[in-house]
Design an enzyme around this catalytic site. Structure first.
Site, PDB file in Angstrom:
ATOM      1  N   ALA A 198      11.142  -1.918  -6.587  1.00  0.00           N
ATOM      2  CA  ALA A 198      11.026  -2.836  -7.715  1.00  0.00           C
ATOM      3  C   ALA A 198       9.647  -2.637  -8.330  1.00  0.00           C
ATOM      4  O   ALA A 198       8.710  -2.212  -7.650  1.00  0.00           O
ATOM      5  CB  ALA A 198      11.198  -4.274  -7.237  1.00  0.00           C
ATOM      6  N   GLY A 208      13.234  -1.677  -3.279  1.00  0.00           N
ATOM      7  CA  GLY A 208      14.437  -1.777  -4.091  1.00  0.00           C
ATOM      8  C   GLY A 208      15.139  -0.447  -4.301  1.00  0.00           C
ATOM      9  O   GLY A 208      16.349  -0.415  -4.529  1.00  0.00           O
ATOM     10  N   GLU A 261      17.158   0.063  -1.308  1.00  0.00           N
ATOM     11  CA  GLU A 261      18.244  -0.922  -1.348  1.00  0.00           C
ATOM     12  C   GLU A 261      19.367  -0.482  -2.288  1.00  0.00           C
ATOM     13  O   GLU A 261      20.538  -0.740  -2.021  1.00  0.00           O
ATOM     14  CB  GLU A 261      17.680  -2.294  -1.734  1.00  0.00           C
ATOM     15  CG  GLU A 261      16.826  -2.871  -0.598  1.00  0.00           C
ATOM     16  CD  GLU A 261      16.065  -4.127  -0.991  1.00  0.00           C
ATOM     17  OE1 GLU A 261      15.251  -4.042  -1.927  1.00  0.00           O
ATOM     18  OE2 GLU A 261      16.295  -5.177  -0.387  1.00  0.00           O
ATOM     19  N   GLU A 263       8.158  -3.844   1.883  1.00  0.00           N
ATOM     20  CA  GLU A 263       7.899  -5.172   1.300  1.00  0.00           C
ATOM     21  C   GLU A 263       6.880  -6.003   2.068  1.00  0.00           C
ATOM     22  O   GLU A 263       6.033  -6.653   1.466  1.00  0.00           O
ATOM     23  CB  GLU A 263       9.212  -5.966   1.158  1.00  0.00           C
ATOM     24  CG  GLU A 263      10.043  -5.561  -0.044  1.00  0.00           C
ATOM     25  CD  GLU A 263      10.970  -4.385   0.236  1.00  0.00           C
ATOM     26  OE1 GLU A 263      10.829  -3.734   1.301  1.00  0.00           O
ATOM     27  OE2 GLU A 263      11.821  -4.113  -0.614  1.00  0.00           O
TER      28      GLU A 263
HETATM   29  N1  COA Z   1       6.055  -0.513  -9.091  1.00  0.00           N
HETATM   30  C1  COA Z   1       5.292  -0.281 -10.153  1.00  0.00           C
HETATM   31  N2  COA Z   1       4.638   0.877 -10.343  1.00  0.00           N
HETATM   32  C2  COA Z   1       4.798   1.827  -9.407  1.00  0.00           C
HETATM   33  C3  COA Z   1       5.571   1.640  -8.262  1.00  0.00           C
HETATM   34  C4  COA Z   1       6.244   0.407  -8.113  1.00  0.00           C
HETATM   35  N3  COA Z   1       7.038   0.131  -7.068  1.00  0.00           N
HETATM   36  N4  COA Z   1       5.505   2.758  -7.500  1.00  0.00           N
HETATM   37  C5  COA Z   1       4.726   3.621  -8.167  1.00  0.00           C
HETATM   38  N5  COA Z   1       4.278   3.056  -9.308  1.00  0.00           N
HETATM   39  C6  COA Z   1       3.401   3.649 -10.332  1.00  0.00           C
HETATM   40  C7  COA Z   1       1.943   3.645  -9.892  1.00  0.00           C
HETATM   41  O1  COA Z   1       1.357   2.392 -10.127  1.00  0.00           O
HETATM   42  C8  COA Z   1       1.391   4.728 -10.762  1.00  0.00           C
HETATM   43  O2  COA Z   1       1.241   4.221 -12.058  1.00  0.00           O
HETATM   44  P1  COA Z   1      -0.112   4.534 -12.909  1.00  0.00           P
HETATM   45  O3  COA Z   1      -0.143   6.039 -13.024  1.00  0.00           O
HETATM   46  O4  COA Z   1       0.132   3.842 -14.205  1.00  0.00           O
HETATM   47  O5  COA Z   1      -1.234   3.987 -12.101  1.00  0.00           O
HETATM   48  C9  COA Z   1       2.542   5.752 -10.831  1.00  0.00           C
HETATM   49  O6  COA Z   1       3.714   5.013 -10.499  1.00  0.00           O
HETATM   50  C10 COA Z   1       2.393   6.881  -9.837  1.00  0.00           C
HETATM   51  O7  COA Z   1       2.256   6.339  -8.529  1.00  0.00           O
HETATM   52  P2  COA Z   1       1.012   6.654  -7.555  1.00  0.00           P
HETATM   53  O8  COA Z   1       0.839   5.497  -6.630  1.00  0.00           O
HETATM   54  O9  COA Z   1      -0.161   7.092  -8.348  1.00  0.00           O
HETATM   55  O10 COA Z   1       1.592   7.915  -6.754  1.00  0.00           O
HETATM   56  P3  COA Z   1       1.165   8.381  -5.283  1.00  0.00           P
HETATM   57  O11 COA Z   1       1.770   9.741  -5.106  1.00  0.00           O
HETATM   58  O12 COA Z   1      -0.294   8.213  -5.075  1.00  0.00           O
HETATM   59  O13 COA Z   1       1.892   7.360  -4.293  1.00  0.00           O
HETATM   60  C11 COA Z   1       3.735   6.019  -3.498  1.00  0.00           C
HETATM   61  C12 COA Z   1       3.304   7.302  -4.232  1.00  0.00           C
HETATM   62  C13 COA Z   1       5.262   5.908  -3.622  1.00  0.00           C
HETATM   63  C14 COA Z   1       3.338   6.090  -2.020  1.00  0.00           C
HETATM   64  C15 COA Z   1       3.059   4.793  -4.170  1.00  0.00           C
HETATM   65  O14 COA Z   1       3.291   4.871  -5.548  1.00  0.00           O
HETATM   66  C16 COA Z   1       3.552   3.466  -3.685  1.00  0.00           C
HETATM   67  O15 COA Z   1       3.211   3.029  -2.592  1.00  0.00           O
HETATM   68  N6  COA Z   1       4.374   2.778  -4.510  1.00  0.00           N
HETATM   69  C17 COA Z   1       4.846   1.453  -4.217  1.00  0.00           C
HETATM   70  C18 COA Z   1       5.993   1.523  -3.227  1.00  0.00           C
HETATM   71  C19 COA Z   1       6.438   0.133  -2.844  1.00  0.00           C
HETATM   72  O16 COA Z   1       5.741  -0.620  -2.191  1.00  0.00           O
HETATM   73  N7  COA Z   1       7.668  -0.202  -3.263  1.00  0.00           N
HETATM   74  C20 COA Z   1       8.289  -1.426  -2.874  1.00  0.00           C
HETATM   75  C21 COA Z   1       8.151  -2.459  -3.909  1.00  0.00           C
HETATM   76  S1  COA Z   1       8.885  -3.964  -3.330  1.00  0.00           S
END
Ligand code: COA
Length: 266
Positions: free
Chosen positions: A72, A117, A120, A140
């Protein structure tokens, strides 16, 4: 309530290849994170495909090389209160039900991160295949929330409470190979092979009787919530319902005439 025009989707791409529908979440700059618009578009797309007789199977995947769906959209979650929090969960849950209860087989092609999500959504699909490089998890609790699109329920039902609680309570993702070992995915492919392999499996399903696919799926999907006795009764009812249909006659005739069946499709 967001109204969605299927002819001008912003965050989702719908491509038809014969009887296959390829649904791609298309927000690669945000790793295909699910905001309200994306959820509304996916919901509309799956609703349309459910009633579309020319669609035989649906493949769900993510745009770009990095992510299937990274969860999400955290920037949306960050602002939510009690009421819109439960609205958000309900909208996501409705989408998972739209996938799970779809008449067509739905196959997840997990091409990268499937987190929160995103995992999910994959859990609501009928089968899941992952690229070797994919990571799957429910992070989460590391954000101070819990899974809200059915993850606590479907992961436990699919993989058992031990695996579900490991993923949910640590928040750490697993590799595709580990996901295969615990039954979270049905198969693992090289990243460059994934989509072609999943399409081939989808086409295998499409070569079978469309009504039979829908009823078999329904028998399994509804049956897991029933006692064995009620589940067997459901199976017998559906078996009766499909008997003496044109589809059954064609399937039986094709076998006896040693030819391929020609199913009734739009
Ligand atoms: N919601 C909103 N934005 C997200 C996102 C999410 N779930 N996952 C990634 N993004 C965005 C980042 O904020 C970033 O945006 P920006 O360039 O405007 O700053 C872009 O996507 C790229 O992600 P980034 O974190 O820079 O890539 P990474 O390779 O360093 O890391 C992940 C990849 C997947 C490990 C990391 O993005 C992450 O932990 N995401 C969240 C995962 C999460 O907790 N999801 C569950 C939500 S309930």
């Amino acid at each position: 309530d967001m109204s969605v025009d299927l002819n001008s989707l912003q965050n989702v791409q719908l491509v038809r290849e014969g009887h296959l529908a390829i649904v791609t979440v298309n927000r690669p700059a945000k790793l295909n994170a699910l905001d309200g618009q994306t959820i509304a578009e996916l919901d509309a797309v799956f609703a349309a495909l459910d009633g579309d007789a020319s669609c035989g199977a649906i493949v769900l995947t993510g745009a770009g090389e990095k992510a299937f769906i990274a969860g999400a959209d955290i920037s949306v979650l960050a602002k939510q209160g009690v009421l819109d929090g439960s609205d958000n969960a309900r909208a996501g849950q409705q989408l998972t039900l739209r996938i799970e209860n779809n008449r067509k087989p739905v196959l997840a092609a997990i091409n990268g991160f499937a987190l929160g999500g995103g995992l999910e959504m994959a859990l609501a699909c009928d089968v899941r295949f992952a690229a070797k490089t994919a990571k799957l998890g429910l992070p989460e609790v590391s954000l101070g929330i819990i899974p809200g699109y059915g993850g606590t329920q479907r992961l436990a039902r699919l993989c058992g409470t031990g695996t579900a609680l490991q993923l949910i309570l640590t928040g750490d993702p697993v590799t595709a190979d580990e996901a295969l070992r615990v039954g979270l995915v049905n198969g693992v492919f090289e990243p460059g092979e994934l989509l072609a392999q999943v399409k081939a499996i989808a086409l295998k399903m499409v070569s079978r009787g469309p009504l039979a696919l829908a009823m078999a799926k329904q028998a399994v999907r509804r049956g897991v919530h029933l006692s064995m006795q009620d589940g067997l009764a459901l199976e017998a009812d559906l078996f009766g319902a499909i008997s003496s249909t044109a589809e059954m006659k064609e399937g039986m005739a094709a076998f006896l005439e040693k030819r391929k069946p020609s199913w009734l499709r739009a």
